[in-house]
Design a protein around this motif. Structure first.
Motif, PDB file in Angstrom:
ATOM      1  N   ARG A 651       0.837  -1.216   0.000  1.00 28.58           N
ATOM      2  CA  ARG A 651       0.000   0.000   0.000  1.00 28.58           C
ATOM      3  C   ARG A 651       0.859   1.247   0.000  1.00 28.58           C
ATOM      4  O   ARG A 651       0.588   2.209  -0.745  1.00 28.58           O
ATOM      5  N   ASN A 652       1.885   1.268   0.801  1.00 26.50           N
ATOM      6  CA  ASN A 652       2.777   2.445   0.843  1.00 26.50           C
ATOM      7  C   ASN A 652       3.478   2.633  -0.500  1.00 26.50           C
ATOM      8  O   ASN A 652       3.711   3.767  -0.940  1.00 26.50           O
ATOM      9  N   ARG A 653       3.858   1.469  -1.139  1.00 26.32           N
ATOM     10  CA  ARG A 653       4.509   1.604  -2.446  1.00 26.32           C
ATOM     11  C   ARG A 653       3.575   2.218  -3.474  1.00 26.32           C
ATOM     12  O   ARG A 653       3.952   3.118  -4.232  1.00 26.32           O
ATOM     13  N   ARG A 654       2.355   1.737  -3.491  1.00 26.83           N
ATOM     14  CA  ARG A 654       1.381   2.271  -4.446  1.00 26.83           C
ATOM     15  C   ARG A 654       1.052   3.729  -4.147  1.00 26.83           C
ATOM     16  O   ARG A 654       0.875   4.543  -5.055  1.00 26.83           O
ATOM     17  N   GLN A 660       3.909  10.277  -6.781  1.00 26.34           N
ATOM     18  CA  GLN A 660       5.156  10.536  -7.486  1.00 26.34           C
ATOM     19  C   GLN A 660       6.280  10.865  -6.505  1.00 26.34           C
ATOM     20  O   GLN A 660       7.050  11.809  -6.676  1.00 26.34           O
ATOM     21  N   ILE A 661       6.346  10.062  -5.406  1.00 25.79           N
ATOM     22  CA  ILE A 661       7.427  10.230  -4.420  1.00 25.79           C
ATOM     23  C   ILE A 661       8.563   9.309  -4.831  1.00 25.79           C
ATOM     24  O   ILE A 661       8.355   8.124  -5.123  1.00 25.79           O
ATOM     25  N   PHE A 806      -5.985   6.248   0.507  1.00 22.60           N
ATOM     26  CA  PHE A 806      -5.931   5.566   1.813  1.00 22.60           C
ATOM     27  C   PHE A 806      -6.939   4.450   1.919  1.00 22.60           C
ATOM     28  O   PHE A 806      -7.029   3.773   2.924  1.00 22.60           O
ATOM     29  N   ASP A 807      -7.726   4.257   0.846  1.00 19.56           N
ATOM     30  CA  ASP A 807      -8.701   3.185   0.831  1.00 19.56           C
ATOM     31  C   ASP A 807      -8.300   2.082  -0.147  1.00 19.56           C
ATOM     32  O   ASP A 807      -9.124   1.323  -0.618  1.00 19.56           O
ATOM     33  N   VAL A 808      -6.990   1.999  -0.446  1.00 17.99           N
ATOM     34  CA  VAL A 808      -6.512   0.979  -1.390  1.00 17.99           C
ATOM     35  C   VAL A 808      -6.568  -0.376  -0.706  1.00 17.99           C
ATOM     36  O   VAL A 808      -6.122  -0.532   0.427  1.00 17.99           O
ATOM     37  N   GLN A 809      -7.117  -1.342  -1.454  1.00 18.99           N
ATOM     38  CA  GLN A 809      -7.195  -2.706  -0.924  1.00 18.99           C
ATOM     39  C   GLN A 809      -5.892  -3.447  -1.197  1.00 18.99           C
ATOM     40  O   GLN A 809      -5.271  -3.257  -2.238  1.00 18.99           O
ATOM     41  N   ASP A 810      -5.509  -4.316  -0.226  1.00 16.07           N
ATOM     42  CA  ASP A 810      -4.284  -5.105  -0.398  1.00 16.07           C
ATOM     43  C   ASP A 810      -4.504  -6.170  -1.463  1.00 16.07           C
ATOM     44  O   ASP A 810      -5.560  -6.786  -1.470  1.00 16.07           O
TER      45      ASP A 810
END
Length: 810
Positions: A651-654, A660-661, A806-810
């Motif tokens: 999730r942090n990677r996505r 664009q970090i 912040f609502d991205v599913q794993d």
């Protein structure tokens, strides 16, 4: 030379004093004036080589000494005084003491320093005279039997020499005589018959001249007893003093001879001499049978006067009242009959008799007691007291002994180790073995000799010569002659091959046979597949049971080695593969090492799940390729399931990709390579306070070791449980610190040691890493997002629709 000078001085002084001594005997006699022991003492005392037995120090020529008159050993005066006062020297009496050399008991304690002959106190030392002597004639009485000549040599140590005079001595029987040396106890014996009168005073001795008294006469004669009833055959002269004219001995029977009264016979036991008068004679009987009334009083009452021994003794008519043998010490039983002749009784009462030891009593009818000795009986109680030896119990029935002397033989081994004590069982140590040998005792090579008498148990003398025995090797011999059966092992350094013939080793003692080089044997085993893995050894490589090394043939399913015990000539058994394989999750974060069989089971589950998901597509008419699921390559790529942390990282990677970090910046510091294992991180999350304290202690220790002058620093942790010790060991490995556990449970503790230059602190501590990972799992704060350029953010808003990342599913 010194002894000869002393002899010449003796001759000169004796002649000056006017004493008659034959010059030829002084100088030319074959018998020495001084015995070998005295000459040895003079030589050792003059050369100051004689040692005191008490202090083991050399006796100087001017030191006060004391000499034993029994064994002639010389001691320091002060040493012998201390010995005489010590408890070890005490003998049977309080005032007696023993010589430390010969154990001779003396009554008088040594008090003063005198010469050897005892005439001069505190003698002065003269260089030309014997040390500790007065320089005058000895004059002591010689030790010979019946010798009245005093010693005529100078005052000397040791025993006096034999008397040089001769005397005429008769043989034992006195019939011959010849000259003998004075003082000698030689017994002369001629070859003539003794002819002395024997004990019987009738015959003479027929033995040749002999010592001691003549043997009793052995001629057998016939003898009769005093009463003439019994006869016996004895040597002549037996009981000669007891002959009364008719007999020689008593047969122990009733005499039975007719008395002078010619009416009664003698009732005494066979006796010496004539029989006594008849006890019933009127001249001897003066009272009635009970003894209470005199016959004169009975005559006044009208009784007839007795004329002969056959007349009855008148009775007084009273109760007899004579004491009977029954009863006890407190109660005396009396005869209840009227005055009568003959023996009394039997008694109608009972008596309490006691055993000899006094522990038991019993009631016995008095009619069974005829003598006073029958008032005592022997009980069945055994004595439990110790005997005089202190080792054995008495064990006698109804014992009345006071000393309880032991009658058993000691039988303990004596100090010689060869014989046993033949004395009666005793207290304390046994006496030294008195047996001696009169043969010379030599060492094995025969160069060192001990002269007799040799006390029993004496070991052969020590020899300083090189051992002359035959040895197994030809190397030089370095040990001395010895009395042991086996020689010491040869220590000559040689070159020898090791047991496995791997290499030739140097500097190996000759007696060592089996040498191991420490290398692996590496010989091909009979199975022709494996090699021996034992360290260089002796004998066959394989133990009983054949080769047990694991089989190296690949398995048909997974390709790993078979690993079963060697089975040459047969197919590999179907067993579960236990080889370790590395598996990881799909994202590659989780990595573990598991058994091959577990990995295969996990892949089967994975393939089953994949095929089940594809079946739904096949039902809709789609096609699927199941080849990758069945290939061996895919079989080896068993996957682990991703956990919650994997989902968080994804999730942090996505999120970083969406914002664009730059991934190289790593704002959350979660991708930095860590030296801490997952298990250590998990333990730190469970007990963060303990891990923080331990890590701080290790960090300080490493800094002190690197900054200080000492090469290393150590720290000891208090005792703790197994889990905490495991954490310390893992942290010490990260910091490059040595850790060792000591002591047993429950006091087992860990000691860490930091070496200068080898131990170092990592870039980040475990505590900070756990805190960062905890923060990374939470959603990034808004302030962090606002730090990026506003242009980028506005551009993203314009070009892309609004998405809640912040609502991205794993």
């Amino acid at each position: 030379a010194h002894v000869l000078e002393c002899l010449l001085s003796v001759k000169r002084k004796v002649l000056d004093k006017g004493l008659w001594v034959e010059t030829k005997y002084l100088l030319q006699s074959s018998e020495p004036l001084i015995s070998s022991s005295a000459g040895c003492l003079i030589e050792q005392l003059s050369e100051e080589k004689y040692e005191c037995m008490v202090c083991c120090d050399v006796i100087r020529v001017m030191a006060p000494v004391w000499s034993c008159q029994s064994c002639f050993h010389v001691f320091h005066l002060n040493c012998i005084k201390k010995w005489a006062r010590s408890p070890a020297s005490q003998a049977d009496g309080a005032a007696c003491w023993r010589c430390p050399a010969c154990q001779n008991v003396s009554m008088k304690h040594p008090t003063s320093y005198t010469c050897f002959c005892g005439k001069v106190t505190n003698p002065e030392w003269q260089r030309t005279e014997i040390p500790h002597s007065c320089g005058d004639m000895c004059g002591k009485k010689r030790s010979g039997v019946d010798c009245n000549h005093p010693c005529n040599i100078l005052c000397h140590p040791g025993p006096c020499p034999q008397c040089p005079a001769f005397a005429t001595k008769s043989c034992i029987c006195g019939k011959t005589s010849q000259p003998v040396r004075c003082g000698q106890a030689t017994v002369l014996q001629c070859d003539k018959v003794c002819a002395a009168v024997l004990n019987c005073a009738e015959h003479t001795c027929v033995q040749v001249c002999h010592s001691g008294t003549c043997q009793p006469c052995q001629l057998q004669v016939q003898q009769v007893c005093f009463c003439g009833v019994t006869a016996r055959e004895v040597p002549c002269g037996t009981d000669k003093a007891g002959f009364d004219g008719s007999g020689h001995f008593s047969c122990g029977k009733i005499c039975g001879k007719m008395l002078n009264c010619e009416a009664h016979r003698c009732q005494q036991v066979c006796h010496h001499g004539p029989c006594k008068p008849c006890p019933r004679s009127p001249s001897l009987v003066n009272t009635c049978p009970c003894g209470q009334t005199p016959l004169t009083k009975l005559l006044e009452l009208g009784y007839c006067e007795r004329r002969s021994c056959s007349d009855p003794i008148p009775s007084c008519g009273k109760t007899c009242n004579k004491p009977l043998p029954c009863g006890s010490s407190d109660i005396i039983h009396l005869c209840e009959k009227l005055c009568h002749e003959g023996s009394c009784g039997p008694c109608s009462l009972t008596s309490t008799i006691r055993c000899r030891c006094g522990s038991k009593t019993k009631e016995v009818p008095c009619e069974k007691i005829q003598k006073e000795e029958e008032l005592v009986f022997t009980c069945e109680k055994r004595c439990n007291k110790k005997r005089s030896c202190g080792r054995h119990k008495c064990g006698e029935l109804c014992c009345v002994s006071v000393e309880h002397k032991c009658s058993m033989i000691c039988s303990y081994k004596l100090n010689c180790g060869l014989h046993r004590c033949q004395e009666l069982c005793h207290r304390g140590n046994c006496e030294p073995c008195w047996q001696s040998s009169f043969d010379e005792l030599t060492c094995h090579c025969g160069s060192t000799v001990l002269y007799p008498p040799i006390p029993c148990g004496t070991k052969p003398p020590e020899c300083k010569n090189v051992c002359t025995r035959r040895h197994e090797c030809d190397h030089p011999v370095f040990h001395n002659c010895h009395s042991e059966e086996k020689c010491p092992p040869c220590t000559y350094l040689t070159q020898k091959w090791c047991m496995g013939k791997h290499e030739q080793r140097s500097n190996i003692p000759c007696h060592l046979q089996d040498i191991s080089c420490g290398l692996m044997c590496n010989k091909t085993l009979p199975c022709e597949t494996h090699r021996c893995k034992r360290i260089c050894h002796r004998g066959e490589c394989l133990p009983e049971g054949g080769c047990q090394q694991p089989c190296t043939l690949p398995r048909p399913d997974c390709g790993h080695p078979c690993a079963a015990p060697c089975h040459k000539g047969s197919s590999c058994p179907r067993t579960t593969c236990t080889a370790k394989v590395a598996v990881q999750c799909e994202c590659g974060r989780r990595k573990e090492t598991v058994a091959c069989a577990e990995a295969a089971n996990s892949y089967q589950r994975y393939a089953a799940i994949a095929m089940a998901s594809k079946l739904s597509d096949m039902q809709l008419g789609d096609s699927m390729d199941i080849g990758p699921l069945l290939s061996k390559k895919e079989l080896k790529q068993t996957r682990l399931e991703c956990d919650q942390e994997c989902a968080t990282l994804e999730r942090n990677r996505r999120l970083a990709e969406a914002l664009q970090i730059d991934s190289s910046s790593d704002p959350f510091n979660v991708r930095s390579t860590s030296a801490y294992s997952d298990s250590l991180k998990e333990d730190a999350r469970k007990d963060l306070k303990f891990v923080t304290e331990v890590e701080e202690e290790i960090k300080n220790l490493v800094e002190l070791a690197n900054k200080g002058k000492q090469p290393k620093r150590s720290h000891c942790f208090p005792p703790m449980n197994r889990e905490h010790r495991k954490i310390i060991h893992e942290l010490a490995e990260v910091y490059g610190v040595e850790s060792v556990s000591y002591d047993n449970e429950p006091k087992r503790n860990v000691v860490i040691t930091a070496h200068k230059g080898k131990s170092a602190c990592p870039n980040s501590t475990l505590t900070s890493l756990i805190e960062r990972e905890t923060a990374a799992r939470a959603p990034p704060p808004i302030a962090h997002i606002k730090q990026h350029s506003s242009n980028t953010w506005s551009k993203m808003v314009k070009e892309e629709p609004v998405i809640d990342y912040f609502d991205v599913q794993d």
